[in-house]
Design a protein around this motif. Structure first.
Motif, PDB file in Angstrom:
ATOM      1  N   PRO A 136      20.413  30.910   6.116  1.00 41.83           N
ATOM      2  CA  PRO A 136      21.650  30.612   5.392  1.00 41.83           C
ATOM      3  C   PRO A 136      21.697  29.135   4.994  1.00 41.83           C
ATOM      4  O   PRO A 136      21.304  28.266   5.774  1.00 41.83           O
ATOM      5  N   VAL A 137      22.180  28.882   3.779  1.00 41.96           N
ATOM      6  CA  VAL A 137      22.238  27.522   3.231  1.00 41.96           C
ATOM      7  C   VAL A 137      23.616  27.290   2.637  1.00 41.96           C
ATOM      8  O   VAL A 137      24.099  28.091   1.833  1.00 41.96           O
ATOM      9  N   LEU A 138      24.250  26.165   3.023  1.00 46.51           N
ATOM     10  CA  LEU A 138      25.537  25.776   2.469  1.00 46.51           C
ATOM     11  C   LEU A 138      25.392  24.374   1.881  1.00 46.51           C
ATOM     12  O   LEU A 138      25.149  23.415   2.608  1.00 46.51           O
ATOM     13  N   GLU A 139      25.512  24.279   0.554  1.00 49.07           N
ATOM     14  CA  GLU A 139      25.420  22.974  -0.110  1.00 49.07           C
ATOM     15  C   GLU A 139      26.811  22.455  -0.393  1.00 49.07           C
ATOM     16  O   GLU A 139      27.732  23.224  -0.663  1.00 49.07           O
ATOM     17  N   MET A 140      26.954  21.120  -0.333  1.00 48.31           N
ATOM     18  CA  MET A 140      28.258  20.503  -0.560  1.00 48.31           C
ATOM     19  C   MET A 140      28.098  19.083  -1.087  1.00 48.31           C
ATOM     20  O   MET A 140      27.012  18.503  -1.022  1.00 48.31           O
ATOM     21  N   TRP A 141      29.198  18.539  -1.587  1.00 39.40           N
ATOM     22  CA  TRP A 141      29.240  17.168  -2.064  1.00 39.40           C
ATOM     23  C   TRP A 141      30.300  16.429  -1.269  1.00 39.40           C
ATOM     24  O   TRP A 141      31.426  16.908  -1.109  1.00 39.40           O
ATOM     25  N   LEU A 142      29.929  15.256  -0.775  1.00 37.89           N
ATOM     26  CA  LEU A 142      30.779  14.452   0.106  1.00 37.89           C
ATOM     27  C   LEU A 142      31.226  13.181  -0.596  1.00 37.89           C
ATOM     28  O   LEU A 142      30.493  12.622  -1.421  1.00 37.89           O
ATOM     29  N   ARG A 143      32.408  12.699  -0.240  1.00 33.31           N
ATOM     30  CA  ARG A 143      32.894  11.406  -0.731  1.00 33.31           C
ATOM     31  C   ARG A 143      33.171  10.544   0.498  1.00 33.31           C
ATOM     32  O   ARG A 143      33.925  10.929   1.385  1.00 33.31           O
ATOM     33  N   HIS A 144      32.513   9.385   0.543  1.00 32.90           N
ATOM     34  CA  HIS A 144      32.644   8.456   1.677  1.00 32.90           C
ATOM     35  C   HIS A 144      33.321   7.177   1.207  1.00 32.90           C
ATOM     36  O   HIS A 144      32.981   6.643   0.150  1.00 32.90           O
ATOM     37  N   HIS A 145      34.295   6.702   1.987  1.00 33.05           N
ATOM     38  CA  HIS A 145      34.964   5.415   1.752  1.00 33.05           C
ATOM     39  C   HIS A 145      34.987   4.668   3.078  1.00 33.05           C
ATOM     40  O   HIS A 145      35.343   5.244   4.104  1.00 33.05           O
ATOM     41  N   SER A 146      34.615   3.405   3.070  1.00 37.39           N
ATOM     42  CA  SER A 146      34.732   2.590   4.283  1.00 37.39           C
ATOM     43  C   SER A 146      34.689   1.118   3.925  1.00 37.39           C
ATOM     44  O   SER A 146      34.421   0.746   2.777  1.00 37.39           O
ATOM     45  N   LYS A 147      34.971   0.293   4.908  1.00 36.21           N
ATOM     46  CA  LYS A 147      34.808  -1.156   4.787  1.00 36.21           C
ATOM     47  C   LYS A 147      33.658  -1.531   5.701  1.00 36.21           C
ATOM     48  O   LYS A 147      33.624  -1.135   6.859  1.00 36.21           O
ATOM     49  N   GLN A 148      32.703  -2.284   5.160  1.00 38.72           N
ATOM     50  CA  GLN A 148      31.515  -2.675   5.911  1.00 38.72           C
ATOM     51  C   GLN A 148      31.366  -4.186   5.875  1.00 38.72           C
ATOM     52  O   GLN A 148      31.759  -4.838   4.910  1.00 38.72           O
ATOM     53  N   ASN A 149      30.793  -4.726   6.934  1.00 46.37           N
ATOM     54  CA  ASN A 149      30.527  -6.150   6.998  1.00 46.37           C
ATOM     55  C   ASN A 149      29.089  -6.374   6.549  1.00 46.37           C
ATOM     56  O   ASN A 149      28.159  -5.814   7.109  1.00 46.37           O
TER      57      ASN A 149
END
Length: 99
Positions: free
Chosen positions: A25-38
Motif C-alpha cells: 500500500p502507498v499513500l502519497e501526500m504534499w506537506l507544507r512546513h513553516h518554522s523559524k530557524q537560526n
C-alpha cells in the motif's frame, strides 16, 4: 548508520491509497512546513512544500485521515525514482500534533 529527518508540517493534500505491483500500500501526500530557524546567528522564516510518501502497513491506517491535519513525521529523503531525481520524504512514523 541511520539518519532520520524529523519534520512538523500540515498535510495540504493526500492522494487515494494505491498499491504497488508487489501489493504494497502507498499513500502519497504534499506537506507544507513553516518554522523559524537560526542560521549564522540570525532568525529566518522557513517555508517549503514537500512531497511525501507512506508505504507499507501504516498507509491504509492513515488513508483519508491526514489531509488538513498537522503531523510530526519521521523519515528519510530519497529521490523519487531511478529516473526522477526529485526529492521525496519517505515517512516511517506519523504522529498527529494537537493544534
Amino acid at each position: 548508520m541511520q539518519n532520520h529527518l524529523v519534520l512538523t508540517a500540515s498535510v495540504e493534500r493526500e492522494e487515494v491509497l494505491r498499491y504497488t505491483p508487489a501489493g504494497l500500500p502507498v499513500l502519497e501526500m504534499w506537506l507544507r512546513h513553516h518554522s523559524k530557524q537560526n542560521e549564522a546567528g540570525f532568525e529566518r522564516d522557513v517555508t517549503c512544500e514537500i512531497q511525501a510518501v507512506l508505504i507499507g502497513k501504516q498507509a491504509p491506517l492513515h488513508a483519508g485521515k491526514l489531509a488538513g491535519n498537522t503531523v510530526a513525521l519521521t523519515g528519510f529523503l530519497s529521490q523519487r525514482s531511478l529516473k526522477n531525481p526529485r526529492l521525496v520524504l519517505h515517512i516511517e512514523h506519523v504522529e498527529f500534533v494537537k493544534g
